[in-house]
Design an enzyme around this catalytic site. Structure first.
Site, short mmCIF file in Angstrom:
data_model
loop_
_atom_site.label_atom_id
_atom_site.label_comp_id
_atom_site.label_asym_id
_atom_site.label_seq_id
_atom_site.Cartn_x
_atom_site.Cartn_y
_atom_site.Cartn_z
N HIS A 189 0.80 -1.23 0.00
CA HIS A 189 0.00 0.00 0.00
C HIS A 189 0.83 1.27 0.00
CE1 HIS A 189 -3.22 -2.75 0.09
NE2 HIS A 189 -3.90 -1.76 -0.47
N GLU A 431 -11.08 -11.62 -5.51
CA GLU A 431 -9.68 -11.55 -5.10
C GLU A 431 -9.25 -12.76 -4.28
OE1 GLU A 431 -8.96 -7.97 -2.83
OE2 GLU A 431 -10.86 -8.11 -1.79
N ASP A 455 -4.56 -8.92 -4.42
CA ASP A 455 -4.74 -10.05 -3.49
C ASP A 455 -4.88 -11.36 -4.24
OD1 ASP A 455 -4.59 -9.06 -0.85
OD2 ASP A 455 -6.43 -7.94 -1.21
N CYS A 502 -9.75 -3.87 -10.69
CA CYS A 502 -9.27 -2.68 -9.98
C CYS A 502 -7.94 -2.94 -9.29
CB CYS A 502 -10.31 -2.17 -9.00
SG CYS A 502 -10.76 -3.38 -7.76
C1 PEP Z 1 -6.76 -5.84 -4.85
O1 PEP Z 1 -6.60 -6.67 -3.97
O2 PEP Z 1 -6.37 -6.00 -6.02
C2 PEP Z 1 -7.41 -4.55 -4.57
C3 PEP Z 1 -7.75 -3.72 -5.52
O3 PEP Z 1 -7.64 -4.25 -3.28
P1 PEP Z 1 -6.51 -3.78 -2.24
O4 PEP Z 1 -5.25 -3.49 -3.02
O5 PEP Z 1 -7.06 -2.57 -1.59
O6 PEP Z 1 -6.39 -4.96 -1.34
MG MG Z 2 -7.60 -6.55 -2.08
#
Ligand code: PEP
Ligand code: MG
Length: 585
Positions: A189, A431, A455, A502
């Site tokens: 993140h 995911e 994920d 996403c």
């Molecule tokens: C993902 O897991 O691809 C996602 C978009 O969610 P995050 O990155 O917030 O876990």
């Molecule tokens: Mg995720």
């Protein structure tokens, strides 16, 4: 030059600031009169946090270590409430205008000296307890207040071992030119946040914090994942030219802003943006994204010290919906946990584990947190084209339970005569591998899917998404990952629902042709990636990308697929070759 992982594009040159939130040094400074009462409040808030932490440890030790061990924490909590200690700290702050950390340190040292002299073993040993409690109070004062990156006052390049989601969420973007960290990967993140804030960054550098001092001259090349420390003047000159070239390249894509992502043979894909914090809505509009395909609401929780209220959330969601209307906005419910963890909120350690009590699992258990969020989303749903999305769904039961709570929230609002959109579309993140395998079943009970590759890849390949040591195994183009994606797309379309992506894979222009070729209806990405992805989509025909998407299934390894995809993509958009570093994911 040190090679790391390219986390966020761009080139910056500036002075290093070594950020060590774990530093135990206690600062000493004199307060302005106007800040004295604020300092006392800051001291009390650190006491509160410390009390919560100790109560938590006490509860845990009652369970795990029977035999009265937990009594020690009761004694610790009593120290926090001891008027001799608290009043003396007040006096020190008021009379000597000392900052809270210093005041706590000074008073506790006096106290320790006093009781160490008492000739009673039990009493004198309490000095150890006081030291421990004081360490906690000071680290709460330092960690949460003083050493965050919001208090920077000049432009710097931040060098850190790691940056927590709250460090990045709180970072003062005006002063952070770029950053480099010892650990991390492209989908951690920290990196996602860097791209969101459009700050060049390199992560996974190993021991950069040991090789850089505050004040060193640093070049960050976020396009190729490189960092240079105290480079020669000629090298600096070369990078000034490189920086200008990259800015020109980005500017050349501005003309695409108001154009759609339509292929040469008239097939349109929706390109939306991911946002983490409300301020990012601006970059959705700036880069020509078609709405918000993922609103990561957990950052509203991470960057604050307490839960955002229903009212607060309602205002954030309503504002964002109005800003992008009539384009859609997909609000994802709280996806706390894994590496998006906050220590301000009192959760068990399991929330921190990527396979633990996180995301929808946590929300289904903690309805006191979930229900206000559902109500806030529903209330905001009348102000735009809003959809709701649940994260980490692994089976139909979870979706049904989440939907039941959404229905309950609707009933509550209806009873209170508060308007909401009763037909709000419901989607889920794809995911978890189990969700892919039963996508045909889940598709019957929701309106859309969005693939979270960040994920999905980690769970499918058993590779932790933030671990730089095994980053080479985290392969978006692994044949297994592509099969998962194709399976989900086909299941969605057979059931008559739309499917987007996403995860960060959607932000990578190299991937765009095969993703479109595989049939994804929407791609949602870091807003700054929209122009590059749009340019690529406008340079291909749907016919050719469908052929490419078929061809990738004839290869055996991610490397073979990457070579093929890279060659095909850069043929159509040659300028990309200068700015993309491969195999650095
Ligand atoms: C993902 O897991 O691809 C996602 C978009 O969610 P995050 O990155 O917030 O876990
Ligand atoms: Mg995720």
């Amino acid at each position: 030059m040190t090679q790391g992982i390219a986390a966020s594009p761009g080139v910056v040159i500036g002075k290093a600031f070594l950020f060590r939130p774990e530093d135990p040094n206690v600062p000493k400074y004199v307060l302005d009169d106007a800040n004295i009462e604020k300092e006392i409040a800051r001291f009390h808030s650190a006491l509160d946090i410390t009390r919560h932490q100790l109560e938590d440890i006490k509860r845990k030790s009652e369970k795990e270590m029977p035999g009265g061990y937990s009594r020690i924490f009761k004694a610790y909590i009593m120290i926090l409430e001891d008027p001799m200690f608290v009043d003396e700290v007040h006096n020190e702050i008021r009379n000597f205008k000392s900052n809270a950390e210093y005041a706590v340190m000074k008073i506790s040292n006096e106290l320790i000296e006093l009781i160490s002299k008492i000739e009673n073993e039990y009493v004198s040993e309490r000095a150890v307890d006081i030291r421990d409690v004081v360490k906690r109070i000071i680290s709460n004062l330092l960690g949460k207040e003083r050493t965050d990156l919001s208090s920077l006052s000049s432009e710097v390049i931040v060098i850190a071992h790691d940056l927590s989601p709250s460090d990045t969420a709180l970072m003062n973007k005006n002063y952070v030119l770029g950053f480099a960290t010892d650990v991390g990967s492209r989908t951690s993140h920290t990196s996602i946040m860097a791209r969101a804030l459009e700050i060049p960054a390199v992560v996974g550098l190993g021991n950069i914090t040991q090789r850089v001092k505050t004040g060193d001259l640093i070049i960050i090349d976020g396009n190729h994942g490189r960092i240079l420390v105290n480079p020669e003047p000629e090298v600096v000159q070369d990078y000034i030219i490189e920086q200008k070239k990259f800015q020109d390249f980005e500017r050349s894509l501005d003309v695409l802003r108001d154009l759609s992502a339509t292929t040469l043979d008239n097939h349109t894909i929706d390109l939306a943006g991911n946002i983490e914090i409300p301020e990012e809505v601006e970059s959705i509009l700036k880069h020509g994204a078609k709405g918000i395909g993922l609103y990561r609401t957990e950052f509203l929780y991470i960057r604050k010290k307490e839960m955002p209220s229903e009212e607060e959330q309602f205002i954030y969601y309503k504002d964002a919906a109005e800003s992008v209307a009539p384009d859609p906005i997909i609000i994802r419910t709280l996806d706390l946990g894994g590496d998006k963890f906050t220590s301000y909120l009192e959760f068990s350690d399991d929330v921190n584990s990527i396979m633990g009590l996180r995301a929808i699992r946590l929300c289904l258990q903690r309805q006191d947190i979930f229900m206000p969020q559902l109500r806030a989303i529903l209330r905001a749903s009348v102000y735009g084209n809003m959809k709701i999305m649940f994260p980490m769904i692994s089976g139909v039961e979870e979706l049904r339970r989440a939907k039941a709570l959404l229905e309950r929230a609707k009933m509550e609002l209806a009873d209170q005569k508060i308007p909401f959109n009763p037909n709000i579309e419901i989607g889920i993140m794809i995911e978890v591998p189990s969700a892919v395998m039963i996508a045909d079943i889940i598709a019957k009970e929701c309106n859309f899917f969005s693939i979270g590759t960040n994920d999905l890849i980690q769970y499918a390949l058993a590779v932790h998404r933030v671990n730089e040591e095994i980053a080479y195994l985290y392969e978006p183009l692994h044949p297994a990952v592509l099969r998962f994606i194709k399976h989900a797309v086909d299941a969605a379309h057979n059931a008559g629902i739309w499917i987007g992506m996403c995860g960060e894979m959607a932000s990578d222009p190299i991937m765009a042709p095969i993703l479109v070729g595989m049939g994804l209806d929407e791609l949602s990405m870091s807003p700054a990636s929209v122009p590059e992805v749009k340019k690529l989509i406008r340079s291909v025909s749907i016919k050719e990308v469908r052929e490419m998407a078929q061809k990738v299934f004839s290869f055996s390894t991610a490397w073979e697929i990457e070579d093929y995809v890279y060659e095909e993509t850069t043929k159509r958009f040659p300028e990309l070759t200068a700015w993309i570093s491969l195999r650095s994911q």
